[in-house]
Design an enzyme around this catalytic site. Structure first.
Site, mmCIF file in Angstrom:
data_model
loop_
_atom_site.group_PDB
_atom_site.id
_atom_site.type_symbol
_atom_site.label_atom_id
_atom_site.label_comp_id
_atom_site.label_asym_id
_atom_site.label_seq_id
_atom_site.Cartn_x
_atom_site.Cartn_y
_atom_site.Cartn_z
ATOM 1 C CE LYS A 21 8.298 -0.423 -1.217
ATOM 2 N NZ LYS A 21 7.153 0.473 -1.205
ATOM 3 N NE ARG A 35 4.181 3.003 3.740
ATOM 4 C CZ ARG A 35 4.290 1.752 3.344
ATOM 5 N NH1 ARG A 35 5.120 0.940 3.900
ATOM 6 N NH2 ARG A 35 3.563 1.316 2.327
ATOM 7 N NE ARG A 68 -1.327 -3.304 -5.869
ATOM 8 C CZ ARG A 68 -0.375 -2.845 -5.058
ATOM 9 N NH1 ARG A 68 0.883 -3.113 -5.307
ATOM 10 N NH2 ARG A 68 -0.685 -2.094 -4.024
ATOM 11 N NE ARG A 79 -2.323 -4.315 -1.290
ATOM 12 C CZ ARG A 79 -1.116 -3.794 -1.096
ATOM 13 N NH1 ARG A 79 -0.044 -4.458 -1.484
ATOM 14 N NH2 ARG A 79 -0.992 -2.613 -0.536
ATOM 15 N NE ARG A 116 -1.619 2.067 -0.470
ATOM 16 C CZ ARG A 116 -2.150 1.342 -1.455
ATOM 17 N NH1 ARG A 116 -3.428 1.355 -1.685
ATOM 18 N NH2 ARG A 116 -1.380 0.597 -2.206
HETATM 19 P P1 ADP Z 1 1.902 0.128 -0.424
HETATM 20 O O1 ADP Z 1 3.381 0.327 -0.577
HETATM 21 O O2 ADP Z 1 1.272 -0.392 -1.670
HETATM 22 O O3 ADP Z 1 1.178 1.318 0.148
HETATM 23 P P2 ADP Z 1 2.353 -1.907 1.693
HETATM 24 O O4 ADP Z 1 1.999 -3.322 1.339
HETATM 25 O O5 ADP Z 1 3.780 -1.586 1.905
HETATM 26 O O6 ADP Z 1 1.642 -1.025 0.605
HETATM 27 O O7 ADP Z 1 1.552 -1.460 3.014
HETATM 28 C C1 ADP Z 1 0.144 -1.554 3.095
HETATM 29 C C2 ADP Z 1 -0.371 -0.731 4.261
HETATM 30 O O8 ADP Z 1 0.223 -1.198 5.493
HETATM 31 C C3 ADP Z 1 -0.004 0.763 4.217
HETATM 32 O O9 ADP Z 1 -0.922 1.483 3.458
HETATM 33 C C4 ADP Z 1 -0.044 1.109 5.711
HETATM 34 O O10 ADP Z 1 -1.374 1.276 6.173
HETATM 35 C C5 ADP Z 1 0.513 -0.117 6.378
HETATM 36 N N1 ADP Z 1 1.987 -0.013 6.586
HETATM 37 C C6 ADP Z 1 2.950 -0.771 5.980
HETATM 38 N N2 ADP Z 1 4.175 -0.409 6.389
HETATM 39 C C7 ADP Z 1 4.017 0.597 7.280
HETATM 40 C C8 ADP Z 1 4.890 1.421 8.044
HETATM 41 N N3 ADP Z 1 6.230 1.277 7.978
HETATM 42 N N4 ADP Z 1 4.352 2.380 8.848
HETATM 43 C C9 ADP Z 1 3.032 2.534 8.948
HETATM 44 N N5 ADP Z 1 2.142 1.807 8.242
HETATM 45 C C10 ADP Z 1 2.607 0.851 7.412
#
Ligand code: ADP
Length: 185
Positions: free
Chosen positions: A13, A88, A127, A129, A140
């Protein structure tokens, strides 16, 4: 153009969001980036969020909904936006619907970037991170299937969902996205 971008962790994404921003110029609203910035700046919200993020769990709905509702009030969002990582959960999607219907700015399209789990594990392993430790990755991916994927049906019923095959070369995937976005402009 007002878009939501949905996909499991590691689907690509971030990469495709950059391409979309460059071509269509919406504002990029990545909740992951916002939370990481808050964590690195050691704000109260950031330190709270870090506890969830580092174990691969979702930050509580009210926290993230608060962040996004403030951000969407910003003038720059009038040019359109790409929501990346939000909503989400169904509760987040309902909150977003409420905000956007209050502002009379409904979503145009929800893009789903679809990638099988085996491929996600392979990509995330490479990756490195902070939250890409194997247990956090599994959490996740599991969270995506149980908590986030109901959004696909939610937006499908509204007729907004467009699914993109996320396998293959980055440029080929972007071509698929262009086809969808050009046809709904
Ligand atoms: P990825 O898609 O790789 O899991 P993101 O960079 O989108 O990672 O998000 C990293 C972390 O931030 C998630 O694992 C979560 O803990 C938190 N997070 C991001 N967006 C949300 C959301 N909309 N609701 C709840 N937690 C979120």
């Amino acid at each position: 153009m007002r878009l939501v971008f949905v996909g499991p962790p590691g689907a690509g994404k971030g990469t495709q969001a950059e391409n979309i921003i460059f071509r269509y110029k919406p504002v990029h609203l990545s909740t992951g980036d916002m939370l990481r910035a808050a964590r690195d700046a050691k704000t109260e919200v950031g330190l709270q969020a870090d506890k969830y993020m580092s174990s691969g769990q979702l930050v509580p709905d009210d926290v993230i909904i608060g962040i996004i509702s403030e951000r969407l009030k910003n003038d720059d969002c009038k040019q359109g936006f790409l929501l990346d990582g939000f909503p989400r959960t169904i509760a987040q999607a309902e909150a977003l619907d409420q905000m956007l219907s209050d502002a009379k700015t409904p979503l145009d399209t929800v893009l789903e970037l679809k990638v099988p789990d085996g491929e996600l594990r392979k990509r995330l392993a490479g990756r490195g991170r902070k939250d890409d430790a194997p247990e956090a990755v599994e959490e996740r991916i599991r969270g995506y299937h149980t908590i986030t994927s109901p959004l696909l049906e939610y937006y499908g019923k509204k007729g907004l969902l467009k699914t993109i095959d996320g396998l293959g070369a980055v440029t080929d995937i972007f071509e698929r996205i262009i086809k969808v976005l050009d046809s709904c402009r």
